[in-house]
Design an enzyme around this catalytic site. Structure first.
Site, PDB file in Angstrom:
ATOM      1  CD  GLU A 117      51.737  15.463  24.218  1.00  0.00           C
ATOM      2  OE1 GLU A 117      52.718  15.689  25.147  1.00  0.00           O
ATOM      3  OE2 GLU A 117      51.499  16.374  23.587  1.00  0.00           O
ATOM      4  CG  HIS A 234      60.605  16.401  20.703  1.00  0.00           C
ATOM      5  ND1 HIS A 234      60.037  15.580  19.860  1.00  0.00           N
ATOM      6  CD2 HIS A 234      59.544  16.733  21.529  1.00  0.00           C
ATOM      7  CE1 HIS A 234      58.882  15.705  19.858  1.00  0.00           C
ATOM      8  NE2 HIS A 234      58.198  16.230  20.986  1.00  0.00           N
ATOM      9  NE  ARG A 280      59.077  14.275  24.649  1.00  0.00           N
ATOM     10  CZ  ARG A 280      58.127  15.481  24.901  1.00  0.00           C
ATOM     11  NH1 ARG A 280      58.749  16.381  25.045  1.00  0.00           N
ATOM     12  NH2 ARG A 280      57.159  15.454  24.414  1.00  0.00           N
ATOM     13  CG  HIS A 339      61.657  19.464  23.461  1.00  0.00           C
ATOM     14  ND1 HIS A 339      61.367  20.688  22.494  1.00  0.00           N
ATOM     15  CD2 HIS A 339      60.962  18.977  24.156  1.00  0.00           C
ATOM     16  CE1 HIS A 339      59.886  20.536  22.751  1.00  0.00           C
ATOM     17  NE2 HIS A 339      59.705  19.628  23.513  1.00  0.00           N
ATOM     18  NE  ARG A 374      59.481  18.671  29.411  1.00  0.00           N
ATOM     19  CZ  ARG A 374      58.972  18.839  28.651  1.00  0.00           C
ATOM     20  NH1 ARG A 374      57.670  19.351  28.468  1.00  0.00           N
ATOM     21  NH2 ARG A 374      59.087  18.896  27.090  1.00  0.00           N
TER      22      ARG A 374
HETATM   23  C1  SIN Z   1      55.501  17.990  21.997  1.00  0.00           C
HETATM   24  O1  SIN Z   1      54.488  18.524  21.483  1.00  0.00           O
HETATM   25  O2  SIN Z   1      55.828  16.922  21.399  1.00  0.00           O
HETATM   26  C2  SIN Z   1      56.352  18.695  22.930  1.00  0.00           C
HETATM   27  C3  SIN Z   1      55.514  18.725  24.211  1.00  0.00           C
HETATM   28  C4  SIN Z   1      56.246  18.910  25.408  1.00  0.00           C
HETATM   29  O3  SIN Z   1      57.572  19.059  25.060  1.00  0.00           O
HETATM   30  O4  SIN Z   1      55.909  18.801  26.401  1.00  0.00           O
END
Ligand code: SIN
Length: 522
Positions: A117, A234, A280, A339, A374
Protein backbone atom coordinates in the site's frame (compact mmCIF):
# COMPACT_ATOMS: atom_id res chain seq x y z
CA UNK A 1 -35.42 16.23 33.21
CA UNK A 2 -35.11 13.06 35.32
CA UNK A 3 -31.50 11.90 35.57
CA UNK A 4 -30.80 8.35 36.70
CA UNK A 5 -27.48 7.76 38.47
CA UNK A 6 -25.88 4.34 38.91
CA UNK A 7 -22.57 3.06 40.25
CA UNK A 8 -20.69 0.05 38.91
CA UNK A 9 -17.32 -1.44 39.77
CA UNK A 10 -17.03 -2.70 36.18
CA UNK A 11 -14.57 -1.07 33.80
CA UNK A 12 -16.68 0.94 31.35
CA UNK A 13 -15.67 0.71 27.69
CA UNK A 14 -17.30 3.02 25.15
CA UNK A 15 -17.35 1.45 21.68
CA UNK A 16 -17.72 -2.03 20.22
CA UNK A 17 -15.10 -2.08 17.46
CA UNK A 18 -11.59 -3.49 17.31
CA UNK A 19 -10.08 -1.44 20.16
CA UNK A 20 -13.07 -1.92 22.46
CA UNK A 21 -13.37 -5.68 22.01
CA UNK A 22 -9.61 -6.28 22.15
CA UNK A 23 -9.42 -4.34 25.42
CA UNK A 24 -12.41 -6.16 26.91
CA UNK A 25 -10.77 -9.50 26.10
CA UNK A 26 -7.44 -8.38 27.55
CA UNK A 27 -9.17 -7.19 30.75
CA UNK A 28 -10.89 -10.57 31.31
CA UNK A 29 -11.74 -11.87 33.84
CA UNK A 30 -12.06 -8.30 35.22
CA UNK A 31 -15.74 -7.35 34.76
CA UNK A 32 -16.43 -4.91 31.94
CA UNK A 33 -19.50 -2.97 30.79
CA UNK A 34 -19.24 -2.32 27.03
CA UNK A 35 -21.54 0.45 25.78
CA UNK A 36 -22.23 1.22 22.10
CA UNK A 37 -25.14 2.21 19.87
CA UNK A 38 -24.97 -1.03 17.89
CA UNK A 39 -24.08 -4.64 18.80
CA UNK A 40 -20.36 -5.55 18.72
CA UNK A 41 -18.79 -5.11 15.30
CA UNK A 42 -21.76 -3.28 13.79
CA UNK A 43 -21.41 0.40 13.08
CA UNK A 44 -17.65 0.17 13.82
CA UNK A 45 -15.09 1.59 11.40
CA UNK A 46 -12.77 -1.36 12.04
CA UNK A 47 -15.32 -3.81 10.62
CA UNK A 48 -15.35 -1.74 7.43
CA UNK A 49 -11.56 -1.67 7.07
CA UNK A 50 -10.67 -3.22 3.74
CA UNK A 51 -6.88 -2.99 3.61
CA UNK A 52 -5.69 -5.06 6.54
CA UNK A 53 -3.05 -4.85 9.25
CA UNK A 54 0.44 -3.52 8.54
CA UNK A 55 3.09 -5.85 10.02
CA UNK A 56 6.64 -6.67 8.95
CA UNK A 57 6.02 -10.41 8.42
CA UNK A 58 8.38 -11.03 5.48
CA UNK A 59 11.89 -12.35 6.19
CA UNK A 60 13.25 -9.47 4.10
CA UNK A 61 11.30 -6.86 6.09
CA UNK A 62 11.77 -5.50 9.63
CA UNK A 63 9.92 -3.58 12.32
CA UNK A 64 12.60 -0.90 11.96
CA UNK A 65 11.77 -0.44 8.27
CA UNK A 66 8.05 -0.32 9.11
CA UNK A 67 8.74 2.29 11.81
CA UNK A 68 10.86 4.35 9.39
CA UNK A 69 8.01 4.36 6.81
CA UNK A 70 5.55 5.36 9.55
CA UNK A 71 7.76 8.29 10.57
CA UNK A 72 8.30 9.38 6.95
CA UNK A 73 4.58 9.24 6.09
CA UNK A 74 3.73 11.26 9.21
CA UNK A 75 5.55 14.28 7.76
CA UNK A 76 7.69 15.31 10.71
CA UNK A 77 5.32 14.91 13.65
CA UNK A 78 5.34 11.17 14.48
CA UNK A 79 6.55 10.16 17.94
CA UNK A 80 9.42 7.86 16.91
CA UNK A 81 9.39 5.94 20.21
CA UNK A 82 5.69 5.10 19.75
CA UNK A 83 6.31 4.06 16.13
CA UNK A 84 9.11 1.79 17.32
CA UNK A 85 6.99 0.20 20.05
CA UNK A 86 3.91 -0.34 17.85
CA UNK A 87 5.75 -1.80 14.85
CA UNK A 88 7.70 -4.20 17.09
CA UNK A 89 4.44 -5.51 18.57
CA UNK A 90 2.84 -6.14 15.16
CA UNK A 91 4.00 -9.74 14.57
CA UNK A 92 2.77 -10.94 17.94
CA UNK A 93 -0.70 -9.47 17.29
CA UNK A 94 -0.94 -11.09 13.85
CA UNK A 95 0.00 -14.45 15.42
CA UNK A 96 -2.70 -14.02 18.07
CA UNK A 97 -5.38 -13.01 15.58
CA UNK A 98 -4.42 -16.08 13.55
CA UNK A 99 -4.77 -18.28 16.65
CA UNK A 100 -8.21 -16.77 17.27
CA UNK A 101 -9.24 -17.98 13.81
CA UNK A 102 -8.76 -14.98 11.49
CA UNK A 103 -8.38 -16.55 8.02
CA UNK A 104 -5.53 -14.37 6.73
CA UNK A 105 -4.61 -15.07 3.09
CA UNK A 106 -1.74 -17.61 2.82
CA UNK A 107 0.54 -18.63 -0.03
CA UNK A 108 1.30 -22.21 -1.08
CA UNK A 109 4.09 -22.43 1.54
CA UNK A 110 1.77 -21.24 4.33
CA UNK A 111 3.32 -17.75 4.50
CA UNK A 112 1.13 -14.68 4.82
CA UNK A 113 0.18 -13.03 1.51
CA UNK A 114 1.37 -9.44 1.85
CA UNK A 115 -0.04 -6.45 -0.04
CA UNK A 116 1.74 -3.25 -0.92
CA UNK A 117 0.00 0.00 0.00
CA UNK A 118 1.00 3.62 -0.44
CA UNK A 119 4.19 4.90 1.22
CA UNK A 120 5.25 1.43 2.45
CA UNK A 121 8.74 0.48 1.28
CA UNK A 122 7.72 -3.20 1.19
CA UNK A 123 4.65 -5.39 0.71
CA UNK A 124 3.60 -5.58 4.35
CA UNK A 125 -0.18 -5.54 4.72
CA UNK A 126 -1.66 -8.78 6.00
CA UNK A 127 -5.12 -9.17 4.52
CA UNK A 128 -8.11 -11.46 4.16
CA UNK A 129 -9.65 -12.23 0.77
CA UNK A 130 -8.64 -8.94 -0.81
CA UNK A 131 -10.82 -6.50 1.08
CA UNK A 132 -12.33 -8.53 3.95
CA UNK A 133 -9.73 -8.01 6.70
CA UNK A 134 -11.74 -5.75 9.01
CA UNK A 135 -14.86 -7.90 8.84
CA UNK A 136 -13.04 -11.19 9.36
CA UNK A 137 -10.86 -9.94 12.22
CA UNK A 138 -13.96 -8.58 13.92
CA UNK A 139 -15.81 -11.88 13.44
CA UNK A 140 -12.96 -13.75 15.16
CA UNK A 141 -12.93 -11.27 18.06
CA UNK A 142 -16.73 -11.25 18.41
CA UNK A 143 -16.66 -15.05 18.67
CA UNK A 144 -14.05 -14.74 21.45
CA UNK A 145 -16.19 -12.09 23.16
CA UNK A 146 -19.15 -14.46 23.18
CA UNK A 147 -16.98 -16.91 25.16
CA UNK A 148 -16.03 -14.24 27.72
CA UNK A 149 -18.63 -14.00 30.50
CA UNK A 150 -16.87 -11.12 32.26
CA UNK A 151 -18.04 -8.71 29.55
CA UNK A 152 -21.54 -7.28 29.80
CA UNK A 153 -22.53 -5.75 26.46
CA UNK A 154 -25.02 -2.86 26.46
CA UNK A 155 -25.92 -2.09 22.85
CA UNK A 156 -28.44 0.59 21.90
CA UNK A 157 -26.85 3.31 24.06
CA UNK A 158 -24.98 6.48 23.09
CA UNK A 159 -22.31 8.35 25.00
CA UNK A 160 -23.39 11.97 25.52
CA UNK A 161 -20.88 13.08 28.16
CA UNK A 162 -18.06 12.24 30.56
CA UNK A 163 -18.34 13.26 34.21
CA UNK A 164 -15.14 14.66 35.69
CA UNK A 165 -14.19 16.17 39.05
CA UNK A 166 -10.83 17.69 40.00
CA UNK A 167 -9.07 16.39 36.87
CA UNK A 168 -10.44 12.86 37.24
CA UNK A 169 -13.09 11.17 35.07
CA UNK A 170 -15.67 9.65 37.38
CA UNK A 171 -18.14 8.17 34.91
CA UNK A 172 -20.11 8.46 31.70
CA UNK A 173 -23.46 9.93 30.71
CA UNK A 174 -25.42 7.88 28.19
CA UNK A 175 -28.81 7.88 26.49
CA UNK A 176 -30.75 5.24 24.57
CA UNK A 177 -29.67 5.43 20.91
CA UNK A 178 -33.23 6.31 19.90
CA UNK A 179 -33.43 9.05 22.58
CA UNK A 180 -34.16 8.88 26.31
CA UNK A 181 -33.57 10.71 29.57
CA UNK A 182 -29.83 10.64 30.44
CA UNK A 183 -28.30 7.99 32.69
CA UNK A 184 -25.05 8.63 34.55
CA UNK A 185 -22.89 5.61 35.31
CA UNK A 186 -20.08 6.14 37.81
CA UNK A 187 -17.19 3.73 37.28
CA UNK A 188 -13.61 3.24 38.52
CA UNK A 189 -12.16 3.50 34.99
CA UNK A 190 -13.44 4.53 31.56
CA UNK A 191 -11.87 3.49 28.23
CA UNK A 192 -12.97 5.43 25.15
CA UNK A 193 -12.73 3.33 21.98
CA UNK A 194 -15.66 4.73 20.03
CA UNK A 195 -14.12 5.88 16.75
CA UNK A 196 -13.14 9.11 15.02
CA UNK A 197 -14.82 12.00 13.24
CA UNK A 198 -15.38 11.10 9.56
CA UNK A 199 -19.12 11.75 9.61
CA UNK A 200 -18.53 15.44 10.33
CA UNK A 201 -18.04 15.71 6.54
CA UNK A 202 -20.61 15.02 3.82
CA UNK A 203 -18.23 12.61 2.05
CA UNK A 204 -16.94 9.96 4.43
CA UNK A 205 -16.05 6.28 4.45
CA UNK A 206 -16.92 5.95 8.18
CA UNK A 207 -20.07 4.21 9.44
CA UNK A 208 -23.06 6.57 9.80
CA UNK A 209 -22.95 7.39 13.52
CA UNK A 210 -19.24 8.27 13.70
CA UNK A 211 -19.30 12.06 13.94
CA UNK A 212 -16.64 12.94 16.51
CA UNK A 213 -18.93 12.49 19.54
CA UNK A 214 -16.49 10.48 21.63
CA UNK A 215 -13.57 12.87 21.15
CA UNK A 216 -15.95 15.78 21.76
CA UNK A 217 -17.32 14.27 24.99
CA UNK A 218 -13.78 13.85 26.33
CA UNK A 219 -12.87 17.41 25.31
CA UNK A 220 -15.97 18.80 27.04
CA UNK A 221 -14.84 17.06 30.24
CA UNK A 222 -11.45 18.80 29.96
CA UNK A 223 -9.26 16.18 28.21
CA UNK A 224 -6.43 17.53 26.04
CA UNK A 225 -6.91 16.87 22.32
CA UNK A 226 -3.82 16.40 20.14
CA UNK A 227 -3.29 16.88 16.39
CA UNK A 228 -6.98 17.70 15.81
CA UNK A 229 -6.24 19.38 12.46
CA UNK A 230 -4.84 16.20 10.91
CA UNK A 231 -7.65 14.37 9.10
CA UNK A 232 -6.93 11.83 6.39
CA UNK A 233 -9.06 11.94 3.25
CA UNK A 234 -9.07 8.68 1.32
CA UNK A 235 -8.60 9.29 -2.42
CA UNK A 236 -10.72 6.43 -3.69
CA UNK A 237 -14.11 6.43 -2.04
CA UNK A 238 -16.58 5.19 -4.64
CA UNK A 239 -18.62 8.19 -5.83
CA UNK A 240 -21.85 6.23 -5.69
CA UNK A 241 -24.06 8.91 -4.15
CA UNK A 242 -24.52 6.85 -0.97
CA UNK A 243 -23.92 8.23 2.52
CA UNK A 244 -21.44 7.07 3.70
CA UNK A 245 -19.47 6.41 0.52
CA UNK A 246 -18.13 2.87 0.06
CA UNK A 247 -14.36 2.45 -0.12
CA UNK A 248 -12.32 1.16 -3.05
CA UNK A 249 -9.33 -0.12 -1.10
CA UNK A 250 -5.83 1.16 -1.79
CA UNK A 251 -4.86 -2.51 -2.26
CA UNK A 252 -6.42 -2.18 -5.73
CA UNK A 253 -3.77 0.40 -6.58
CA UNK A 254 -1.23 -1.88 -4.92
CA UNK A 255 -2.29 -4.52 -7.48
CA UNK A 256 -1.70 -2.04 -10.30
CA UNK A 257 -5.06 -0.25 -10.76
CA UNK A 258 -4.72 3.26 -12.25
CA UNK A 259 -6.40 6.58 -11.65
CA UNK A 260 -7.67 8.23 -14.82
CA UNK A 261 -9.87 11.21 -15.66
CA UNK A 262 -12.45 11.45 -18.38
CA UNK A 263 -9.85 12.75 -20.84
CA UNK A 264 -8.18 9.36 -20.35
CA UNK A 265 -5.16 10.97 -18.58
CA UNK A 266 -3.39 8.93 -15.89
CA UNK A 267 -2.99 12.14 -13.89
CA UNK A 268 -0.91 10.80 -10.96
CA UNK A 269 2.11 10.08 -13.18
CA UNK A 270 2.69 13.82 -13.62
CA UNK A 271 2.34 14.53 -9.88
CA UNK A 272 4.55 12.02 -8.05
CA UNK A 273 7.20 9.42 -8.97
CA UNK A 274 5.18 6.75 -7.14
CA UNK A 275 2.08 7.75 -9.16
CA UNK A 276 -1.02 6.02 -7.68
CA UNK A 277 1.03 4.77 -4.72
CA UNK A 278 2.18 8.23 -3.64
CA UNK A 279 1.37 9.17 -0.03
CA UNK A 280 -2.37 9.22 0.56
CA UNK A 281 -2.67 12.98 1.12
CA UNK A 282 -1.04 13.69 -2.25
CA UNK A 283 -3.34 11.30 -4.11
CA UNK A 284 -6.39 12.66 -2.25
CA UNK A 285 -5.53 16.24 -3.23
CA UNK A 286 -5.06 15.19 -6.86
CA UNK A 287 -8.42 13.41 -6.96
CA UNK A 288 -10.05 16.40 -5.26
CA UNK A 289 -8.48 18.78 -7.84
CA UNK A 290 -9.71 16.62 -10.74
CA UNK A 291 -13.26 16.74 -9.39
CA UNK A 292 -13.05 20.48 -8.77
CA UNK A 293 -12.00 20.89 -12.41
CA UNK A 294 -14.97 18.76 -13.52
CA UNK A 295 -12.77 15.98 -14.94
CA UNK A 296 -14.44 13.00 -13.16
CA UNK A 297 -11.56 10.97 -11.70
CA UNK A 298 -12.02 7.20 -11.76
CA UNK A 299 -10.18 4.05 -10.80
CA UNK A 300 -9.43 1.70 -13.67
CA UNK A 301 -8.89 -1.87 -12.47
CA UNK A 302 -9.37 -3.48 -15.88
CA UNK A 303 -5.76 -3.97 -17.01
CA UNK A 304 -4.53 -4.98 -13.55
CA UNK A 305 -7.34 -7.28 -12.45
CA UNK A 306 -9.85 -7.82 -15.27
CA UNK A 307 -12.81 -9.97 -14.23
CA UNK A 308 -10.93 -11.25 -11.15
CA UNK A 309 -11.76 -8.00 -9.30
CA UNK A 310 -15.19 -9.45 -8.48
CA UNK A 311 -13.82 -12.48 -6.70
CA UNK A 312 -10.65 -10.90 -5.29
CA UNK A 313 -12.30 -7.74 -3.91
CA UNK A 314 -15.83 -8.77 -3.01
CA UNK A 315 -16.73 -5.71 -0.90
CA UNK A 316 -15.69 -3.35 -3.70
CA UNK A 317 -17.58 -5.43 -6.26
CA UNK A 318 -20.69 -5.46 -4.09
CA UNK A 319 -20.59 -1.67 -3.58
CA UNK A 320 -20.15 -1.18 -7.34
CA UNK A 321 -23.09 -3.50 -8.08
CA UNK A 322 -25.29 -1.53 -5.65
CA UNK A 323 -24.47 1.66 -7.54
CA UNK A 324 -24.85 0.13 -11.02
CA UNK A 325 -21.08 0.37 -11.72
CA UNK A 326 -19.39 -2.46 -13.66
CA UNK A 327 -15.66 -2.50 -12.77
CA UNK A 328 -14.98 -5.31 -15.27
CA UNK A 329 -16.18 -3.35 -18.31
CA UNK A 330 -15.68 0.24 -17.12
CA UNK A 331 -14.04 2.47 -14.53
CA UNK A 332 -15.08 3.20 -10.94
CA UNK A 333 -15.87 6.90 -10.27
CA UNK A 334 -14.04 8.09 -7.15
CA UNK A 335 -14.00 11.03 -4.72
CA UNK A 336 -11.82 12.01 -1.76
CA UNK A 337 -13.68 11.30 1.50
CA UNK A 338 -12.94 11.79 5.21
CA UNK A 339 -11.50 8.46 6.27
CA UNK A 340 -9.37 8.63 9.40
CA UNK A 341 -8.74 11.22 12.11
CA UNK A 342 -5.06 11.18 13.11
CA UNK A 343 -5.93 13.56 15.92
CA UNK A 344 -7.97 12.73 18.98
CA UNK A 345 -7.75 12.36 22.76
CA UNK A 346 -4.09 12.78 23.63
CA UNK A 347 -2.67 9.68 25.31
CA UNK A 348 0.66 8.57 26.64
CA UNK A 349 2.29 5.23 25.80
CA UNK A 350 -0.01 3.48 28.29
CA UNK A 351 -3.16 4.90 26.68
CA UNK A 352 -3.79 7.35 29.54
CA UNK A 353 -5.52 10.61 28.67
CA UNK A 354 -4.81 13.88 30.48
CA UNK A 355 -7.70 13.08 32.86
CA UNK A 356 -7.08 10.50 35.54
CA UNK A 357 -9.35 7.49 35.22
CA UNK A 358 -9.80 8.04 31.46
CA UNK A 359 -8.03 5.96 28.81
CA UNK A 360 -8.47 6.03 25.01
CA UNK A 361 -7.49 3.80 22.11
CA UNK A 362 -8.22 3.36 18.42
CA UNK A 363 -9.23 6.27 16.25
CA UNK A 364 -10.61 8.25 19.21
CA UNK A 365 -7.06 8.49 20.57
CA UNK A 366 -4.03 10.40 19.37
CA UNK A 367 -1.01 8.42 20.49
CA UNK A 368 1.62 10.08 18.30
CA UNK A 369 1.87 7.11 15.90
CA UNK A 370 0.29 8.72 12.86
CA UNK A 371 1.62 12.27 12.85
CA UNK A 372 0.18 14.39 10.06
CA UNK A 373 -0.58 11.47 7.75
CA UNK A 374 -1.28 7.88 8.79
CA UNK A 375 0.56 5.15 6.94
CA UNK A 376 -1.98 2.80 5.31
CA UNK A 377 -3.16 -0.10 7.48
CA UNK A 378 -1.46 1.24 10.62
CA UNK A 379 -4.91 2.07 12.05
CA UNK A 380 -5.98 -1.47 12.95
CA UNK A 381 -2.47 -2.19 14.23
CA UNK A 382 -2.51 0.81 16.55
CA UNK A 383 -5.95 -0.15 17.89
CA UNK A 384 -4.73 -3.69 18.69
CA UNK A 385 -1.53 -2.57 20.38
CA UNK A 386 -3.03 0.25 22.44
CA UNK A 387 -6.13 -1.71 23.46
CA UNK A 388 -3.82 -4.15 25.18
CA UNK A 389 -1.69 -1.41 26.73
CA UNK A 390 -4.78 0.36 28.06
CA UNK A 391 -6.09 -2.89 29.53
CA UNK A 392 -2.76 -3.62 31.25
CA UNK A 393 -2.59 -0.14 32.72
CA UNK A 394 -6.21 -0.17 33.88
CA UNK A 395 -5.64 -3.50 35.64
CA UNK A 396 -2.54 -2.11 37.34
CA UNK A 397 -4.33 1.08 38.42
CA UNK A 398 -7.75 -0.19 39.44
CA UNK A 399 -8.22 -2.53 42.39
CA UNK A 400 -10.25 -5.66 41.62
CA UNK A 401 -13.76 -5.44 43.11
CA UNK A 402 -15.05 -8.13 45.46
CA UNK A 403 -18.48 -8.21 43.90
CA UNK A 404 -19.55 -6.92 40.53
CA UNK A 405 -23.09 -7.69 39.38
CA UNK A 406 -24.36 -6.85 35.90
CA UNK A 407 -25.63 -3.30 35.51
CA UNK A 408 -29.38 -2.97 34.99
CA UNK A 409 -30.50 0.07 33.07
CA UNK A 410 -34.04 1.07 32.22
CA UNK A 411 -34.00 4.14 29.98
CA UNK A 412 -36.84 6.57 30.77
CA UNK A 413 -38.50 8.58 28.02
CA UNK A 414 -37.15 12.08 27.46
CA UNK A 415 -33.93 13.50 26.09
CA UNK A 416 -33.33 15.61 23.06
CA UNK A 417 -32.08 14.16 19.76
CA UNK A 418 -30.34 16.66 17.45
CA UNK A 419 -32.40 17.97 14.56
CA UNK A 420 -31.19 16.25 11.34
CA UNK A 421 -30.92 19.69 9.65
CA UNK A 422 -28.48 20.87 12.33
CA UNK A 423 -26.25 17.84 11.71
CA UNK A 424 -26.54 18.34 7.93
CA UNK A 425 -25.55 22.03 8.25
CA UNK A 426 -22.56 21.14 10.41
CA UNK A 427 -21.41 18.59 7.83
CA UNK A 428 -21.87 21.17 5.04
CA UNK A 429 -19.73 23.73 6.91
CA UNK A 430 -16.94 21.20 7.52
CA UNK A 431 -17.08 20.09 3.86
CA UNK A 432 -17.01 23.63 2.48
CA UNK A 433 -14.28 25.04 4.74
CA UNK A 434 -12.37 22.37 6.72
CA UNK A 435 -11.78 19.62 4.17
CA UNK A 436 -8.97 18.73 1.74
CA UNK A 437 -8.00 22.37 1.07
CA UNK A 438 -8.24 25.02 3.79
CA UNK A 439 -7.53 28.73 4.20
CA UNK A 440 -7.82 31.35 6.92
CA UNK A 441 -11.02 32.96 5.65
CA UNK A 442 -12.82 29.62 5.27
CA UNK A 443 -11.69 28.31 8.66
CA UNK A 444 -12.85 31.49 10.38
CA UNK A 445 -16.19 31.23 8.59
CA UNK A 446 -16.50 27.61 9.71
CA UNK A 447 -15.79 28.48 13.35
CA UNK A 448 -18.35 31.28 13.32
CA UNK A 449 -20.89 28.94 11.71
CA UNK A 450 -20.25 26.16 14.26
CA UNK A 451 -20.87 28.67 17.09
CA UNK A 452 -24.19 29.67 15.53
CA UNK A 453 -25.33 26.08 15.08
CA UNK A 454 -24.33 25.19 18.63
CA UNK A 455 -26.39 28.10 20.00
CA UNK A 456 -29.43 26.93 18.04
CA UNK A 457 -29.34 23.19 18.82
CA UNK A 458 -29.17 22.17 22.50
CA UNK A 459 -28.85 18.35 22.20
CA UNK A 460 -25.81 17.21 24.27
CA UNK A 461 -24.71 14.75 21.60
CA UNK A 462 -24.71 17.59 19.04
CA UNK A 463 -22.54 19.66 21.36
CA UNK A 464 -20.07 16.76 21.46
CA UNK A 465 -19.95 16.89 17.64
CA UNK A 466 -19.54 20.67 17.55
CA UNK A 467 -16.78 20.43 20.19
CA UNK A 468 -14.77 18.18 17.88
CA UNK A 469 -15.57 20.33 14.83
CA UNK A 470 -14.42 23.40 16.78
CA UNK A 471 -11.16 21.70 17.81
CA UNK A 472 -10.43 20.62 14.22
CA UNK A 473 -11.13 24.04 12.71
CA UNK A 474 -9.34 25.98 15.48
CA UNK A 475 -6.25 23.73 15.23
CA UNK A 476 -6.31 24.07 11.44
CA UNK A 477 -6.50 27.86 11.77
CA UNK A 478 -3.57 27.89 14.20
CA UNK A 479 -1.32 25.75 11.99
CA UNK A 480 -0.18 28.30 9.43
CA UNK A 481 1.61 25.83 7.16
CA UNK A 482 0.81 22.75 5.08
CA UNK A 483 1.84 19.36 6.44
CA UNK A 484 0.54 15.86 5.64
CA UNK A 485 -3.25 15.81 5.58
CA UNK A 486 -3.48 19.49 6.57
CA UNK A 487 -3.24 21.66 3.45
CA UNK A 488 -3.54 25.45 3.72
CA UNK A 489 -3.78 27.12 0.31
CA UNK A 490 -2.69 30.39 1.94
CA UNK A 491 0.37 28.67 3.54
CA UNK A 492 1.23 25.99 0.95
CA UNK A 493 4.67 24.99 2.31
CA UNK A 494 5.68 23.16 5.48
CA UNK A 495 7.28 25.44 8.08
CA UNK A 496 10.13 23.67 9.94
CA UNK A 497 9.32 25.75 13.03
CA UNK A 498 5.88 24.11 13.18
CA UNK A 499 7.11 20.52 12.81
CA UNK A 500 5.56 19.44 16.10
CA UNK A 501 2.32 17.96 17.38
CA UNK A 502 -0.50 20.28 18.42
CA UNK A 503 -2.30 20.17 21.79
CA UNK A 504 -5.50 22.03 22.57
CA UNK A 505 -8.19 21.98 25.22
CA UNK A 506 -11.75 22.80 24.28
CA UNK A 507 -11.40 26.07 26.23
CA UNK A 508 -8.41 27.02 24.05
CA UNK A 509 -10.39 26.20 20.91
CA UNK A 510 -13.44 28.13 22.12
CA UNK A 511 -11.28 31.22 22.71
CA UNK A 512 -10.06 31.02 19.12
CA UNK A 513 -13.65 30.48 17.96
CA UNK A 514 -14.91 33.48 19.92
CA UNK A 515 -12.61 35.81 17.97
CA UNK A 516 -14.06 34.47 14.72
CA UNK A 517 -17.68 34.49 15.85
CA UNK A 518 -17.32 38.15 16.74
CA UNK A 519 -16.06 39.19 13.30
CA UNK A 520 -17.38 36.70 10.72
CA UNK A 521 -20.81 36.17 9.26
CA UNK A 522 -21.33 32.46 8.66
C1 SIN B 1 -7.69 0.97 2.31
O1 SIN B 1 -7.90 -0.21 2.25
O2 SIN B 1 -7.45 1.67 1.35
C2 SIN B 1 -7.74 1.63 3.66
C3 SIN B 1 -6.73 1.07 4.53
C4 SIN B 1 -6.45 2.02 5.65
O3 SIN B 1 -7.14 3.01 5.75
O4 SIN B 1 -5.52 1.77 6.38
Amino acid sequence: MAMTRLRTERIVIIGAGLGAISAALALAPRPVLMIAPEPPGQGASSAWAQGGVAAAMAATDSAAAHAADTVAAGAGTVDAAIADMVTRAAREHIAELTDLGTPFDRDAQGGYVLSREAAHSAARVVRVKGDQAGRQIMDALIAALARTPSVQVLPGALLTGIEARDGRATGVVIEAAGGSAPVTIEAPAVLLAGGGSGGLWLHTTNPPRIRGQVIGAAARAGAVIADAEFVQFHPTAIASGEDPLPLATEALRGEGAWLVNDNGDRFMTAIHPDAELAPRDIVARAVFAERQAGRHPALDTRAALGASVVERFPAVAEACARAGIDPVQGTIPVAAAAHYHMGGIETDARGRSSLEGLWACGEAASTGLHGANRLASNGLLEALVFARRCAGDILAETPAPAHCPEVEIAFAPGGHAPAPEAVARLRRLMTDHVAVLRDRAGLRRALAGIATLEAEEPAPVFHAMTATATLIAASALSRTESRGGHCRTDHPEPDPAQARRSRLTLDDALSIRATCAATETA
